[in-house]
Design an enzyme around this catalytic site. Sequence first.
Site, PDB file in Angstrom:
ATOM      1  N   ASP A 175      -4.904  12.829  22.046  1.00 65.57           N
ATOM      2  CA  ASP A 175      -3.587  12.663  21.309  1.00 65.57           C
ATOM      3  C   ASP A 175      -3.815  13.133  20.087  1.00 65.57           C
ATOM      4  OD1 ASP A 175      -2.458  11.470  23.292  1.00 65.57           O
ATOM      5  OD2 ASP A 175      -2.093   9.181  22.253  1.00 65.57           O
TER       6      ASP A 175
ATOM      7  N   ASN B  53      -4.617   8.722   1.960  1.00 64.26           N
ATOM      8  CA  ASN B  53      -5.397   8.072   2.989  1.00 64.26           C
ATOM      9  C   ASN B  53      -5.811   9.130   3.975  1.00 64.26           C
ATOM     10  OD1 ASN B  53      -4.857   5.300   2.723  1.00 64.26           O
ATOM     11  ND2 ASN B  53      -3.123   5.179   3.902  1.00 64.26           N
TER      12      ASN B  53
ATOM     13  N   ASP C 297       0.790  -1.254   0.145  1.00 66.15           N
ATOM     14  CA  ASP C 297      -0.120  -0.070  -0.121  1.00 66.15           C
ATOM     15  C   ASP C 297       0.610   1.174  -0.102  1.00 66.15           C
ATOM     16  OD1 ASP C 297      -2.326  -1.432   0.007  1.00 66.15           O
ATOM     17  OD2 ASP C 297      -2.293  -1.677   2.394  1.00 66.15           O
ATOM     18  N   GLY C 298       1.999   1.229   0.589  1.00 62.27           N
ATOM     19  CA  GLY C 298       2.659   2.446   0.815  1.00 62.27           C
ATOM     20  C   GLY C 298       3.437   2.611  -0.510  1.00 62.27           C
TER      21      GLY C 298
HETATM   22  N1  NAD Z   1      -1.838   2.797  14.180  1.00 65.92           N
HETATM   23  C1  NAD Z   1      -1.798   2.611  12.972  1.00 65.92           C
HETATM   24  O1  NAD Z   1      -2.539   1.828  12.450  1.00 65.92           O
HETATM   25  C2  NAD Z   1      -1.073   3.553  12.103  1.00 65.92           C
HETATM   26  C3  NAD Z   1       0.045   4.361  12.451  1.00 65.92           C
HETATM   27  C4  NAD Z   1       0.682   5.034  11.742  1.00 65.92           C
HETATM   28  C5  NAD Z   1       0.331   4.919  10.234  1.00 65.92           C
HETATM   29  N2  NAD Z   1      -0.597   4.173   9.887  1.00 65.92           N
HETATM   30  C6  NAD Z   1      -0.782   4.126   8.422  1.00 65.92           C
HETATM   31  O2  NAD Z   1       0.009   4.011   7.649  1.00 65.92           O
HETATM   32  C7  NAD Z   1      -0.103   4.734   6.284  1.00 65.92           C
HETATM   33  C8  NAD Z   1       1.087   4.661   5.702  1.00 65.92           C
HETATM   34  O3  NAD Z   1       1.375   3.561   5.172  1.00 65.92           O
HETATM   35  P1  NAD Z   1       3.118   2.975   4.618  1.00 65.92           P
HETATM   36  O4  NAD Z   1       2.879   1.721   3.853  1.00 65.92           O
HETATM   37  O5  NAD Z   1       3.571   4.203   3.674  1.00 65.92           O
HETATM   38  O6  NAD Z   1       3.684   2.917   6.099  1.00 65.92           O
HETATM   39  P2  NAD Z   1       3.963   1.415   6.673  1.00 65.92           P
HETATM   40  O7  NAD Z   1       5.260   0.701   5.960  1.00 65.92           O
HETATM   41  O8  NAD Z   1       4.337   1.660   8.215  1.00 65.92           O
HETATM   42  O9  NAD Z   1       2.706   0.749   6.657  1.00 65.92           O
HETATM   43  C9  NAD Z   1       1.394   0.724   7.485  1.00 65.92           C
HETATM   44  C10 NAD Z   1       0.579  -0.266   7.318  1.00 65.92           C
HETATM   45  O10 NAD Z   1      -0.961   0.362   6.827  1.00 65.92           O
HETATM   46  C11 NAD Z   1      -1.364  -0.406   5.733  1.00 65.92           C
HETATM   47  N3  NAD Z   1      -2.149   0.642   4.996  1.00 65.92           N
HETATM   48  C12 NAD Z   1      -1.583   1.555   4.471  1.00 65.92           C
HETATM   49  N4  NAD Z   1      -2.561   2.309   3.541  1.00 65.92           N
HETATM   50  C13 NAD Z   1      -3.910   1.463   4.020  1.00 65.92           C
HETATM   51  C14 NAD Z   1      -5.154   1.404   3.684  1.00 65.92           C
HETATM   52  N5  NAD Z   1      -5.669   2.510   2.620  1.00 65.92           N
HETATM   53  N6  NAD Z   1      -6.175   0.496   4.146  1.00 65.92           N
HETATM   54  C15 NAD Z   1      -5.636  -0.563   4.822  1.00 65.92           C
HETATM   55  N7  NAD Z   1      -4.178  -0.419   5.071  1.00 65.92           N
HETATM   56  C16 NAD Z   1      -3.475   0.423   4.712  1.00 65.92           C
HETATM   57  C17 NAD Z   1       0.068  -0.774   5.097  1.00 65.92           C
HETATM   58  O11 NAD Z   1      -0.325  -2.016   4.229  1.00 65.92           O
HETATM   59  C18 NAD Z   1       0.682  -1.315   6.103  1.00 65.92           C
HETATM   60  O12 NAD Z   1       0.460  -2.537   6.538  1.00 65.92           O
HETATM   61  C19 NAD Z   1      -0.504   5.997   6.765  1.00 65.92           C
HETATM   62  O13 NAD Z   1      -1.471   6.425   5.755  1.00 65.92           O
HETATM   63  C20 NAD Z   1      -1.609   5.676   8.097  1.00 65.92           C
HETATM   64  O14 NAD Z   1      -2.722   5.225   7.715  1.00 65.92           O
HETATM   65  C21 NAD Z   1      -1.367   3.295  10.607  1.00 65.92           C
HETATM   66  N1  ATP Z   2       9.581   4.422  -5.061  1.00 64.55           N
HETATM   67  C1  ATP Z   2       9.540   4.320  -3.743  1.00 64.55           C
HETATM   68  N2  ATP Z   2      10.394   5.560  -3.269  1.00 64.55           N
HETATM   69  C2  ATP Z   2      10.689   5.678  -2.144  1.00 64.55           C
HETATM   70  N3  ATP Z   2      10.040   5.003  -1.225  1.00 64.55           N
HETATM   71  C3  ATP Z   2       9.116   4.219  -1.551  1.00 64.55           C
HETATM   72  C4  ATP Z   2       8.756   3.713  -3.035  1.00 64.55           C
HETATM   73  N4  ATP Z   2       7.715   2.972  -2.780  1.00 64.55           N
HETATM   74  C5  ATP Z   2       7.151   2.646  -1.724  1.00 64.55           C
HETATM   75  N5  ATP Z   2       8.127   3.512  -0.729  1.00 64.55           N
HETATM   76  C6  ATP Z   2       8.305   3.557   0.493  1.00 64.55           C
HETATM   77  O1  ATP Z   2       8.453   2.034   1.207  1.00 64.55           O
HETATM   78  C7  ATP Z   2       7.873   1.877   2.308  1.00 64.55           C
HETATM   79  C8  ATP Z   2       7.359   0.586   2.115  1.00 64.55           C
HETATM   80  O2  ATP Z   2       6.414   0.304   0.937  1.00 64.55           O
HETATM   81  P1  ATP Z   2       5.243  -0.320   1.048  1.00 64.55           P
HETATM   82  O3  ATP Z   2       4.244  -0.199   2.047  1.00 64.55           O
HETATM   83  O4  ATP Z   2       4.692  -0.586  -0.512  1.00 64.55           O
HETATM   84  O5  ATP Z   2       5.932  -2.054   1.215  1.00 64.55           O
HETATM   85  P2  ATP Z   2       5.651  -3.121   2.421  1.00 64.55           P
HETATM   86  O6  ATP Z   2       5.978  -2.449   3.674  1.00 64.55           O
HETATM   87  O7  ATP Z   2       6.478  -4.085   2.171  1.00 64.55           O
HETATM   88  O8  ATP Z   2       4.146  -3.514   2.298  1.00 64.55           O
HETATM   89  P3  ATP Z   2       3.001  -3.314   3.173  1.00 64.55           P
HETATM   90  O9  ATP Z   2       2.973  -1.944   3.770  1.00 64.55           O
HETATM   91  O10 ATP Z   2       1.808  -4.029   2.786  1.00 64.55           O
HETATM   92  O11 ATP Z   2       3.538  -4.152   4.463  1.00 64.55           O
HETATM   93  C9  ATP Z   2       6.716   2.861   2.496  1.00 64.55           C
HETATM   94  O12 ATP Z   2       7.024   3.750   3.484  1.00 64.55           O
HETATM   95  C10 ATP Z   2       6.482   3.633   1.198  1.00 64.55           C
HETATM   96  O13 ATP Z   2       6.557   5.023   1.629  1.00 64.55           O
END
Ligand code: NAD
Ligand code: ATP
Length: 521
Positions: free
Chosen positions: A394, A364, A285-286
């Site tokens: 918070d 998001n 999703d990131g």
């Molecule tokens: N307490 C929490 O649940 C918490 C805390 C901080 C951030 N987040 C979320 O993490 C997001 C950033 O994601 P990232 O991947 O860059 O960081 P990250 O790698 O820390 O991943 C956060 C998790 O949130 C999940 N996620 C992200 N967008 C989602 C969506 N629309 N629906 C369901 N799950 C989703 C990702 O798959 C991942 O497992 C933020 O936008 C925020 O929503 C969640």
């Molecule tokens: N092209 C990119 N360049 C720099 N950062 C990136 C790029 N694509 C993703 N990222 C960052 O890398 C991190 C991990 O990416 P992503 O969430 O896709 O992988 P993951 O953590 O393995 O998947 P999941 O969130 O499902 O566990 C995220 O914080 C995202 O913002």
Amino acid sequence: MSPSQFSSAGEANISTTQLENGFIDSASLVNSEKAVHELLQQTPVHGTDDHLIEFSEALRTVAKALRRAAEGKASAQAEAAEWKRKYEIEKSRNQLLKQKGNSSGGHNGDSHCGCIESLGNGYTTNGHINRCCGKEGICCEEVLLDGEADPRNHNKMMRKASFKLSWMCKGEKSDQHKHDIVSFEKGDITTASRSSKQISLKWETPPQTVLVLTKPNSTTVRVLCADMVRWLREQKNLNIYVEQRVKEELLSNSCFFKFVETWGDDREFLDLHTKVDLVVTLGGDGTVLWAASMFKGPVPPIVPFSLGSLGFMTPFYSERYQECLDSVMKGPISITLRHRLQCRVIRDKAKHEYEAEEPILVLNEVTIDRGISSYLTNLECYCDSSFVTRVQGDGLILSTTSGSTAYSLAAGGSMVHPQVPGILFTPICPHSLSFRPLILPEHVTIRIQVPFNSRSPAWASFDGKDRKQLAAGDALVCSMAAWPVPTACLEDSTGDFLRSIQDGLHWNQRKTQSSDGLRDL
Ligand SMILES: NC(=O)c1ccc[n+]([C@@H]2O[C@H](COP(=O)([O-])OP(=O)(O)OC[C@H]3O[C@@H](n4cnc5c(N)ncnc54)[C@H](O)[C@@H]3O)[C@@H](O)[C@H]2O)c1
Ligand SMILES: Nc1ncnc2c1ncn2[C@@H]1O[C@H](COP(=O)(O)OP(=O)(O)OP(=O)(O)O)[C@@H](O)[C@H]1O
């Protein structure tokens, strides 16, 4: 203390005529408010002096009126800045068109007028006006106006693939969406019955350019990326763009990838949406959030492949990427239009509207929290011009419906289908027993204000990134952005959403009760 003391209090000196005529800028309003607050703190309201109590009440009322006026002004400033930005985009686009028209001599005066006056007009790939696509379905054609010469064939113009979006109807071919409003006939209020509201994307010309975005630091992703880029070139003859980092990785692998293109700086990237027909993401999703954040304006359709752990927004299986991409490029495909929030920070110290910071688009959510401070956040929340509440806890999450399954869910917000238009207002650990999350309609503007008497600054973060400090007097203004993120569906919006809450979150999974214990009736 007498009223004359108030009017002599430096910056608090605003005449009622000024207030009536509205001739005050927001800086003087805010300064005046500060002065009123200072004055209030100095005012010795002790014991029984009724006059002093009355006077301090009057000052509080003035402070409130000033705050309201400052807020009205600030939201007007935000709107003005947005219009200015739109105007600048239009202006530069028109200049570009003019230059192209002059240099190629390909357009006549009429076609120039047509495209400048009505950006919704459809252009075919050969540059002629075709028809207005805004009449049926959702308009998508303005990007076609920015064609560029194909480096491989100088005679051929490289233009974005044309596509059309329409509502898919189950069964009958009626224009259901046109009737989907409340009607009032013969005194009876009714709503038309709804058919499927799935959006379908149909290519009118085949896609030619693909941007492949990958999650960094993953060997699986790197291997798949090289394989996919090779296939897209050899089998589909497509132009491929990747990030600089990925281009280096590919070239270190083989010099076959010399054809892969990239961009230099952010300015060059700003133009990319005019060239890219399709974005493919390889990650979780990131990576989808990353892809969306790269496009500050319109976003090309995204095909998200799942190479992460949860993958809420990534329905496509990477093992079958050829089959998936084949069917996406053939079309028609179901898409989810994921709405984004446009967030703008308005600083207390900004004197003029053009000092407003660049807006940030989130897919998001935007979170306003207490950062490292151990004090409760103190945030005043307004919806359009109405005061909603004060958040003491918070923090607060303003989420899109796509983000409803992310941080907002963890903070107790509802899960909402991504196609539902709305803004989620979810508190984080509120210190109150009755602060339930809200869902507001998509057309409102929400304003979160850090009051002058806040004990500490607040922090805003955008899709979990880019933290910005909000000092006392600063505000964050949020509304729905004009540019959604279209993501391709594996099945359709609803099917994909239900599958992800079931597979990803194990939503309401419980062993089914056996019928063993049933008594005979
Ligand atoms: N307490 C929490 O649940 C918490 C805390 C901080 C951030 N987040 C979320 O993490 C997001 C950033 O994601 P990232 O991947 O860059 O960081 P990250 O790698 O820390 O991943 C956060 C998790 O949130 C999940 N996620 C992200 N967008 C989602 C969506 N629309 N629906 C369901 N799950 C989703 C990702 O798959 C991942 O497992 C933020 O936008 C925020 O929503 C969640
Ligand atoms: N092209 C990119 N360049 C720099 N950062 C990136 C790029 N694509 C993703 N990222 C960052 O890398 C991190 C991990 O990416 P992503 O969430 O896709 O992988 P993951 O953590 O393995 O998947 P999941 O969130 O499902 O566990 C995220 O914080 C995202 O913002």
